[in-house]
Design an enzyme around this catalytic site. Structure first.
Site, PDB file in Angstrom:
ATOM      1  N   GLY A  49       0.793  -1.219   0.000  1.00  0.00           N
ATOM      2  CA  GLY A  49       0.000   0.000   0.000  1.00  0.00           C
ATOM      3  C   GLY A  49       0.825   1.268   0.000  1.00  0.00           C
ATOM      4  O   GLY A  49       0.483   2.243  -0.678  1.00  0.00           O
ATOM      5  N   ASP A  70      10.630  -7.157  -1.700  1.00  0.00           N
ATOM      6  CA  ASP A  70       9.374  -7.809  -1.331  1.00  0.00           C
ATOM      7  C   ASP A  70       9.380  -9.211  -1.911  1.00  0.00           C
ATOM      8  O   ASP A  70       9.770  -9.398  -3.064  1.00  0.00           O
ATOM      9  CB  ASP A  70       8.169  -7.022  -1.872  1.00  0.00           C
ATOM     10  CG  ASP A  70       6.871  -7.348  -1.136  1.00  0.00           C
ATOM     11  OD1 ASP A  70       6.550  -8.550  -1.024  1.00  0.00           O
ATOM     12  OD2 ASP A  70       6.184  -6.424  -0.682  1.00  0.00           O
ATOM     13  N   ASN A  78      -5.142  -6.960  -2.759  1.00  0.00           N
ATOM     14  CA  ASN A  78      -4.196  -5.837  -2.781  1.00  0.00           C
ATOM     15  C   ASN A  78      -4.705  -4.658  -3.594  1.00  0.00           C
ATOM     16  O   ASN A  78      -4.322  -3.509  -3.350  1.00  0.00           O
ATOM     17  CB  ASN A  78      -2.854  -6.264  -3.387  1.00  0.00           C
ATOM     18  CG  ASN A  78      -2.171  -7.401  -2.655  1.00  0.00           C
ATOM     19  OD1 ASN A  78      -1.428  -8.164  -3.261  1.00  0.00           O
ATOM     20  ND2 ASN A  78      -2.413  -7.545  -1.357  1.00  0.00           N
ATOM     21  N   LEU A  79      -5.544  -4.933  -4.590  1.00  0.00           N
ATOM     22  CA  LEU A  79      -5.863  -3.932  -5.609  1.00  0.00           C
ATOM     23  C   LEU A  79      -6.689  -2.765  -5.085  1.00  0.00           C
ATOM     24  O   LEU A  79      -6.799  -1.730  -5.756  1.00  0.00           O
ATOM     25  CB  LEU A  79      -6.586  -4.601  -6.776  1.00  0.00           C
ATOM     26  CG  LEU A  79      -5.824  -5.762  -7.437  1.00  0.00           C
ATOM     27  CD1 LEU A  79      -6.604  -6.291  -8.634  1.00  0.00           C
ATOM     28  CD2 LEU A  79      -4.426  -5.334  -7.855  1.00  0.00           C
ATOM     29  N   GLN A  80      -7.255  -2.891  -3.895  1.00  0.00           N
ATOM     30  CA  GLN A  80      -8.046  -1.806  -3.311  1.00  0.00           C
ATOM     31  C   GLN A  80      -7.192  -0.607  -2.939  1.00  0.00           C
ATOM     32  O   GLN A  80      -7.686   0.513  -2.827  1.00  0.00           O
ATOM     33  CB  GLN A  80      -8.806  -2.359  -2.090  1.00  0.00           C
ATOM     34  CG  GLN A  80      -9.416  -1.345  -1.165  1.00  0.00           C
ATOM     35  CD  GLN A  80      -8.579  -1.162   0.107  1.00  0.00           C
ATOM     36  OE1 GLN A  80      -7.524  -1.771   0.282  1.00  0.00           O
ATOM     37  NE2 GLN A  80      -9.067  -0.325   0.998  1.00  0.00           N
ATOM     38  N   ARG A  81      -5.876  -0.804  -2.801  1.00  0.00           N
ATOM     39  CA  ARG A  81      -5.013   0.290  -2.337  1.00  0.00           C
ATOM     40  C   ARG A  81      -3.623   0.279  -2.949  1.00  0.00           C
ATOM     41  O   ARG A  81      -2.938   1.301  -2.959  1.00  0.00           O
ATOM     42  CB  ARG A  81      -4.880   0.241  -0.802  1.00  0.00           C
ATOM     43  CG  ARG A  81      -4.172  -1.020  -0.322  1.00  0.00           C
ATOM     44  CD  ARG A  81      -4.471  -1.381   1.114  1.00  0.00           C
ATOM     45  NE  ARG A  81      -3.838  -2.652   1.465  1.00  0.00           N
ATOM     46  CZ  ARG A  81      -4.329  -3.847   1.154  1.00  0.00           C
ATOM     47  NH1 ARG A  81      -5.434  -3.951   0.440  1.00  0.00           N
ATOM     48  NH2 ARG A  81      -3.709  -4.948   1.523  1.00  0.00           N
ATOM     49  N   ASP A 138       4.647  -3.742   6.763  1.00  0.00           N
ATOM     50  CA  ASP A 138       3.378  -3.817   7.487  1.00  0.00           C
ATOM     51  C   ASP A 138       3.450  -4.723   8.707  1.00  0.00           C
ATOM     52  O   ASP A 138       2.419  -5.185   9.198  1.00  0.00           O
ATOM     53  CB  ASP A 138       2.265  -4.298   6.553  1.00  0.00           C
ATOM     54  CG  ASP A 138       2.537  -5.693   5.987  1.00  0.00           C
ATOM     55  OD1 ASP A 138       3.609  -6.270   6.293  1.00  0.00           O
ATOM     56  OD2 ASP A 138       1.686  -6.218   5.249  1.00  0.00           O
ATOM     57  N   ASN A 139       4.668  -5.000   9.202  1.00  0.00           N
ATOM     58  CA  ASN A 139       4.769  -5.836  10.403  1.00  0.00           C
ATOM     59  C   ASN A 139       5.918  -5.331  11.265  1.00  0.00           C
ATOM     60  O   ASN A 139       6.891  -4.751  10.766  1.00  0.00           O
ATOM     61  CB  ASN A 139       4.969  -7.308  10.035  1.00  0.00           C
ATOM     62  CG  ASN A 139       6.297  -7.555   9.339  1.00  0.00           C
ATOM     63  OD1 ASN A 139       7.318  -7.778   9.990  1.00  0.00           O
ATOM     64  ND2 ASN A 139       6.305  -7.502   8.002  1.00  0.00           N
ATOM     65  N   CYS A 196      -3.536  -4.850   9.186  1.00  0.00           N
ATOM     66  CA  CYS A 196      -4.466  -4.247   8.235  1.00  0.00           C
ATOM     67  C   CYS A 196      -5.392  -5.303   7.650  1.00  0.00           C
ATOM     68  O   CYS A 196      -6.550  -5.011   7.322  1.00  0.00           O
ATOM     69  CB  CYS A 196      -3.699  -3.541   7.123  1.00  0.00           C
ATOM     70  SG  CYS A 196      -2.875  -2.024   7.654  1.00  0.00           S
ATOM     71  N   CYS A 347     -11.442 -16.649  13.940  1.00  0.00           N
ATOM     72  CA  CYS A 347     -11.319 -15.272  13.444  1.00  0.00           C
ATOM     73  C   CYS A 347     -10.876 -15.361  11.990  1.00  0.00           C
ATOM     74  O   CYS A 347     -11.227 -16.321  11.300  1.00  0.00           O
ATOM     75  CB  CYS A 347     -10.338 -14.473  14.292  1.00  0.00           C
ATOM     76  SG  CYS A 347      -8.648 -15.151  14.311  1.00  0.00           S
TER      77      CYS A 347
END
Length: 389
Positions: A49, A70, A78-81, A138-139, A196, A347
């Site tokens: 993101g 990466d 992923n494509l939403q952001r 992101d971690n 996220c 969850c």
């Protein structure tokens, strides 16, 4: 090579003068600044993101060499952001996808893909080749690794994070101010802070923070303005507000303090991982296939979803009832359970359900199990027709 020959090779072409004219006109950039950007090498850690808009804006600005680190592939979620990736590249490595997007904007920018997970064994070797490090991870484990590597290498570390509707950004640079550990000495325990993937993220927020990271990187390369050294900026997208927290260098910081103890990376990353492990009792797990057998056999048990309603609307397991994790944390879940109950808790991927089970008081129920892999395991192993997220 003579001085005049070097000047010719270092000069901007007619195309470059036109392409970057809006930069060159700026009094603090000019031709010399644009040359500096062309010579610059920037590492982008994480092609998600934050790394997506960052890589595109770095290329558009004329940064000559971008390293993208990466080891993941493009996923539909992923494509939403993650705007550097496209629908037709689902399943493609993220580094290759970003390289294609960068070259579509600026073919002159060299993209070096590092299809590896940053680790104590490779971080120093990889990051040493770059002038500035842009951290889009992101971690917590990788964030501490990047921070410690940048301190050891003397690199500027431009960091940001996003979660739901909030973003944070700062520039950590031990040679001129505090490092990441000065502000965040240790990582939170696992399960206490959702990712996220578990809590969601407002897509446009990634563009805001990723673009700001690029602005910080460009200022450092050009040696202009005032970088966010010693300042943490916090953005609330819902309220459209910014707050600033001033950060002092911690003289006791193990990474950059007076008597620093972090003199290498091996072992320090292990310490970070240990810090994330909660001191909880062992939690009994059940697999997706075992749960399916219980349902098919009509066994008597209660299936409990500890996620929030928004996640449950995406996908759930038939017959589940909702008792959000917060009720386990507050102790109010016990009122909805019976000492004779046999419960299975799930969850998204298993971390929050394990925490919910660990929070139950002894004898609160007859038996409690956490679904290993969460609802994602159910989708992949039992019912692939259901959506994943």
């Amino acid at each position: 090579m003579t001085h005049s020959q070097a000047d010719v090779l270092d000069s901007l072409s007619a195309e470059e003068l036109a392409r970057y004219s809006r930069h060159i006109m700026l009094p603090n950039v000019g031709v010399e600044g644009q040359r500096a950007l062309r010579k610059a090498r920037v590492a982008v850690v994480g092609a998600g993101g934050l790394g997506s808009p960052a890589a595109l804006y770095l290329a558009a600005a004329g940064v000559g060499h971008i390293g993208v680190i990466d080891d993941d592939t493009v996923d539909l979620t992923n494509l939403q952001r993650q705007i550097a990736h496209t629908y037709d590249r689902v399943g493609v490595s993220k580094t290759a996808s970003i390289a294609r997007s960068v070259h579509a904007i600026n073919p002159a920018t060299v993209v070096e893909g590092h299809d590896v997970r940053l680790s104590p064994d490779n971080a120093l070797d990889i990051l040493a080749d770059y002038d500035v490090v842009l951290d889009g991870t992101d971690n917590y484990t990788t964030r501490y690794l990047v921070s410690d590597a940048c301190v050891l290498l003397g690199k500027a570390h431009v960091w940001a994070s996003v979660f739901q509707f909030e973003g944070q950004i700062a520039t950590w640079w031990a040679q001129r101010g505090p490092c990441y550990r000065c502000m965040f000495p240790t990582a939170p325990q696992a399960g206490l802070v959702p990712s996220c993937a578990e809590g969601g993220v407002f897509g446009a927020l990634c563009g805001v923070l990723g673009s700001m990271q690029v602005a910080e990187v460009l200022k450092i390369i050009l040696n202009i303005g005032t970088p966010l050294i010693g300042r943490l900026r916090i953005y609330d997208a819902l309220e459209s507000t910014w707050d600033t927290v001033t950060i002092e260098r911690d003289p006791q910081c193990p990474a950059c303090g007076v008597d620093r103890t972090i003199i290498g990376l091996q072992g320090e990353i292990d310490a970070c991982q240990v810090a994330q492990t909660p001191n909880a009792v062992a939690v009994e797990e059940i697999t997706a296939r075992e749960l399916a057998a219980l349902i098919t056999g009509r066994s008597r048990f209660r299936l409990i979803d500890v996620r929030g309603p928004a996640e449950s609307e995406i996908v759930t397991i038939p017959g589940a009832e909702s008792i959000p994790l917060q009720q386990f944390e507050l102790g109010s879940a016990a009122a909805r359970l019976d000492p004779g109950d046999d419960i299975v808790v799930f969850c998204r991927s298993g971390a929050r359900s394990a925490r919910a089970v660990s929070l139950l008081l002894p004898n609160a129920v007859a038996r409690a199990r956490s679904l290993a892999g969460g609802v994602l395991a159910w989708v992949s192993q039992i019912d692939p027709s259901l959506p994943s997220y």
